[in-house]
Motif scaffolding. Structure first.
Motif, short mmCIF file in Angstrom:
data_model
loop_
_atom_site.label_atom_id
_atom_site.label_comp_id
_atom_site.label_asym_id
_atom_site.label_seq_id
_atom_site.Cartn_x
_atom_site.Cartn_y
_atom_site.Cartn_z
N TYR A 78 -8.53 8.64 6.05
CA TYR A 78 -7.32 8.19 5.38
C TYR A 78 -6.12 8.75 6.10
O TYR A 78 -6.11 9.94 6.38
CB TYR A 78 -7.29 8.65 3.92
N PRO A 79 -5.11 8.00 6.46
CA PRO A 79 -4.89 6.58 6.14
C PRO A 79 -5.35 5.62 7.26
O PRO A 79 -5.01 4.45 7.21
CB PRO A 79 -3.37 6.53 6.03
N LYS A 82 -7.10 2.32 6.23
CA LYS A 82 -6.15 1.49 5.48
C LYS A 82 -5.11 0.84 6.41
O LYS A 82 -4.73 -0.31 6.23
CB LYS A 82 -5.45 2.38 4.44
N GLU A 83 -4.67 1.61 7.40
CA GLU A 83 -3.66 1.09 8.33
C GLU A 83 -4.24 0.04 9.26
O GLU A 83 -3.56 -0.87 9.70
CB GLU A 83 -3.10 2.24 9.21
N ASP A 209 -13.38 -2.44 -0.08
CA ASP A 209 -11.94 -2.64 0.10
C ASP A 209 -11.39 -1.53 0.98
O ASP A 209 -11.78 -0.37 0.83
CB ASP A 209 -11.21 -2.58 -1.25
N LYS A 210 -10.46 -1.90 1.84
CA LYS A 210 -9.95 -0.90 2.79
C LYS A 210 -9.26 0.28 2.10
O LYS A 210 -9.26 1.38 2.62
CB LYS A 210 -9.01 -1.57 3.80
N ASP A 211 -8.71 0.02 0.89
CA ASP A 211 -7.98 1.09 0.20
C ASP A 211 -8.91 2.18 -0.34
O ASP A 211 -8.49 3.31 -0.54
CB ASP A 211 -7.18 0.51 -0.97
#
Lengths: 385, 385
Positions: A78-79, A82-83, A209-211
């Motif tokens: 992380y992140p 997500k990025e 999910d990427k999050d």
């Protein structure tokens, strides 16, 4: 060997200018090689839009097998995830072997190493273990995968799933690409094709999910670490963005052990990068002091013990080698392999040969001269600058 | 600043050809600098017979202060010492500070750093703490020694013996050389002179036969290690062969801690060499498994803990600095020092100033931008290549 070929046609196929192609020749970025009667050009480095390991077959249609692109690494989950990703992330296990591309050119199956050489050893094994009808139907595809197991000349690392009657060796496909433009099939399509053609392949561990991916992957990494396995590769379901990799503490320490056994041969970057990964992992996993201490102890031992072992070995008058046990189906296969090693400029020492029926079991030592020589010199009083 | 000087005369004094001197200028091996009204040329690298850090004063007689030669390291005590020395070996303690040459030129005392700059901070301190009549009588000598203690801008490391009323800082002479030809006085003569002139100096721990030296030194190293000190320098009594150095496990780990706190600023060679030393020491000292494990734990902790500390710091939004507490006798001294830091291209941050009577106590942070920036980037999702 006739060395004439149309530069113009090659440049056109590669989508670069003749001027650039000539430049690549001049700078020795391209080398010529052959396997049986198949001659080919090979890119030794990334050049313009062409990946390192890309091969141009010098047949009439100038078939191209593009190099397997570098997979970048996330230092933090992380992140970074997500990025990087669009929406969903497919999590696959990363296997610790060597990267191979399998293609069929002029009715001949070829197994290419990451750097683009047709490896006779791997080609034989791939043909033996896999049914490759898929390449009759999809001649423009290449099967990209990991050759794993204890009995190979590159990354000898035991895998339970690589075990068969004769040896510990297996090939797992993790990507199918159009070999001329390097486009990957969406993961679903790759899985379907592998199943239809009954090809061994890497299966997704999860799709998330990427999050939330970083949380799931942290747990997977901890589990893989406990199982003493390498790590994960993260992919977009449609392969629309580049994959990322992330590895376990276990494999970082394995790498360190290797680096410090062959201490003057492996690059400093290799050592440094493994250590850095541990720092970021320890930070991100928010370890308690006790766990951090265990990690530190692992790192320290992975560095010191193999190094002292190497020094002790040289002190006893021995030389530092990395040993591989390989199985060949004939004397001819073995001698072909030795020729290939010579071409690769590897210095090897045959330590033992066992013959069983037609088969040969050969123990080969790859000699690390720099490590052996330098340790010897320091033990004899050479000064450190 | 008038930039004219006779190349011919300089070349003659340095015993090189004008052609070579010009080459050194062209390759930017020589730079010009000044301290107060004293202009000088400075060799930034070894060049021909001239040591890095050599200075040519641009006065009438073109006084020369030769660079302090590199001290080579023994990775093993045996047989290195036996091979290197002639007969007897003088064992001196190696102090962990910074190397300084003190000379008197045109009635001005100058304290030069290893790289050859006249350091205003050190010059002030040397003049304050030492009576330097010796340089009136022996104008052609330079006093070579270690500036040690917590309160200096280069190697802040506490020493009990560096403590005085005002600060933790002291200078210990370990070598007296003819400054124009770099010839060292025999150790006896150096000791006698230092005693006669009442100068603080490093005293021999022992003088031993070279054949037995490794045994004695091993014991000394173990003792110095327990006292958390740096190591030894080994010398020929007549200084007829170059000195050698050998350091403790303690200081190797200290260096590693520093290297991995400033992890993207300190070079990989720095890290690697510390680790290699530990490997050879562990081998040569013939440790039992338990002791080797303790050494490995120390190494692992020295690597992981400072690295995670730096990452945590950056994650909190802070930048990585190395902090120095310095004492100045006047505002003018302080501003002179700041000018010098600027010239050295060090990025510093004044963190605190306390004024007491005329004196200033200043807390200065040397900013490690590369480490701060890179950690920040990785924490924000940058990929590792």
């Amino acid at each position: 060997m006739v060395k004439t070929y149309s530069l113009e046609n090659i440049a056109r196929k590669l989508n670069i200018s003749i001027k650039d192609l000539n430049k690549a020749f001049k700078k020795k970025i391209i080398r010529e090689d052959e396997f049986k009667n198949i001659r080919y050009l090979l890119f030794k480095k990334n050049f313009k839009n062409i990946e390192k390991g890309t091969v141009v077959i010098l047949n009439e249609q100038l078939d191209i097998i593009r190099g397997y692109p570098k997979t970048y690494r996330a230092l933090t989950l992380y992140p970074t995830i997500k990025e990087h990703f669009i929406d969903k992330v497919v999590i696959e296990e990363k296997l610790n072997g060597y990267n191979i591309r399998v293609a069929k050119i002029d009715d001949e199956i070829l197994a290419l190493t990451r750097s683009g050489y047709v490896c006779p050893f791997t080609t034989k094994k791939v043909k033996k273990y896999l049914k490759l009808e898929i390449l009759d139907e999809y001649e423009h595809y290449m099967l990209c995968g990991e050759m794993i197991g204890k009995n190979n000349p590159y990354v000898p690392f035991y895998y339970e799933e690589a075990e068969n009657d004769v040896e510990n060796l297996a090939f797992f496909i993790f990507d199918i690409k159009e070999r001329e433009n390097n486009r990957s099939l969406p993961i679903k399509d790759r899985l379907k094709l592998c199943e239809n053609y009954n090809l061994p392949h890497v299966r997704p561990i999860d799709i998330v999910d990427k999050d939330k991916a970083h949380e799931v992957i942290k747990d997977i990494i901890i589990e893989l670490n406990n199982k003493r396995r390498e790590g994960v590769v993260l992919k977009d379901p449609d392969m629309s963005v580049e994959p990322l990799k992330y590895t376990t503490h276990f494999i970082n320490c394995q790498d360190l052990k290797e680096a410090f056994y062959f201490l003057f041969d492996l690059g400093l970057d290799f050592m440094f990068s493994r250590v850095i990964r541990e720092g970021f992992m320890s930070y991100e996993f928010g370890e308690c002091l006790e766990d951090r201490e265990i990690r530190a102890i692992d790192i320290g031992k992975s560095i010191l013990f193999p190094m002292v072992e190497a020094i002790e070995k040289v002190a006893k008058g021995e030389r530092i080698t990395e040993d591989f046990e390989l199985i060949f189906d004939s004397e001819n296969d073995f001698s072909e392999f030795l020729d290939f090693m010579r071409k690769m400029k590897m210095i090897i020492k045959i330590k033992n040969i066992e013959r069983k029926e037609d088969r040969l079991k050969v123990l080969i030592g790859k000699v690390y001269n720099k490590t052996s020589d330098k340790i010897k010199a320091y033990l004899e009083g050479a000064l450190w600058e």
